[in-house]
Design an enzyme around this catalytic site. Structure first.
Site, PDB file in Angstrom:
ATOM      1  N   CYS A 118       0.830  -1.212   0.000  1.00 18.91           N
ATOM      2  CA  CYS A 118       0.000   0.000   0.000  1.00 18.91           C
ATOM      3  C   CYS A 118       0.866   1.264   0.000  1.00 18.91           C
ATOM      4  O   CYS A 118       1.502   1.575   1.011  1.00 18.91           O
ATOM      5  CB  CYS A 118      -0.904  -0.052   1.237  1.00 18.91           C
ATOM      6  SG  CYS A 118      -1.735   1.475   1.665  1.00 18.91           S
ATOM      7  N   CYS A 162       0.296   3.719   2.830  1.00 23.45           N
ATOM      8  CA  CYS A 162       0.784   3.146   4.092  1.00 23.45           C
ATOM      9  C   CYS A 162       2.283   3.390   4.235  1.00 23.45           C
ATOM     10  O   CYS A 162       2.763   3.719   5.322  1.00 23.45           O
ATOM     11  CB  CYS A 162       0.499   1.646   4.159  1.00 23.45           C
ATOM     12  SG  CYS A 162      -1.256   1.234   4.027  1.00 23.45           S
TER      13      CYS A 162
END
Length: 103
Positions: A30, A33
């Site tokens: 991600c 993230c």
């Protein structure tokens, strides 16, 4: 203090019964993230022992993700005295996380 990785088997015990904690739900694949990690590292350096910063990979911890209704990444849950008090879905600014921790 440092950022601690937790899993389905230990995330509950890792959230302190007293004080502040920030639980980051993310995944290695991600991009937002990965962008959050430097923000969390700055918060850790600035607040040190005042907040426990916990990181959990949702791919390896589906039980924890389900328990907190995580549907999008990253999701950050802020805890005060063991209870969730804020939930941020998506990448936010450092100021947003600090404001929640200061309440």
């Amino acid at each position: 203090m440092s950022i601690r990785e937790v899993h389905d088997s230990n995330y509950r015990e890792a959230i302190p019964a007293e004080g502040l904690a920030l639980l980051d739900f993310g995944a290695a694949w991600c991009p937002p993230c990965r962008a959050l990690l430097p923000i969390l590292e700055e918060i850790d350096r600035e607040l040190g022992d005042k907040v426990a910063i916990l990181k959990i990979d949702t791919d390896d911890a589906p039980e924890a993700a389900s328990a907190y209704g995580v549907l999008s990444l990253p999701t950050v849950v802020v805890f005060r005295d063991g209870q969730p008090v804020d939930k941020f879905v998506g990448l936010r600014s450092k100021a947003a996380y600090l404001a929640s921790l200061a309440r």
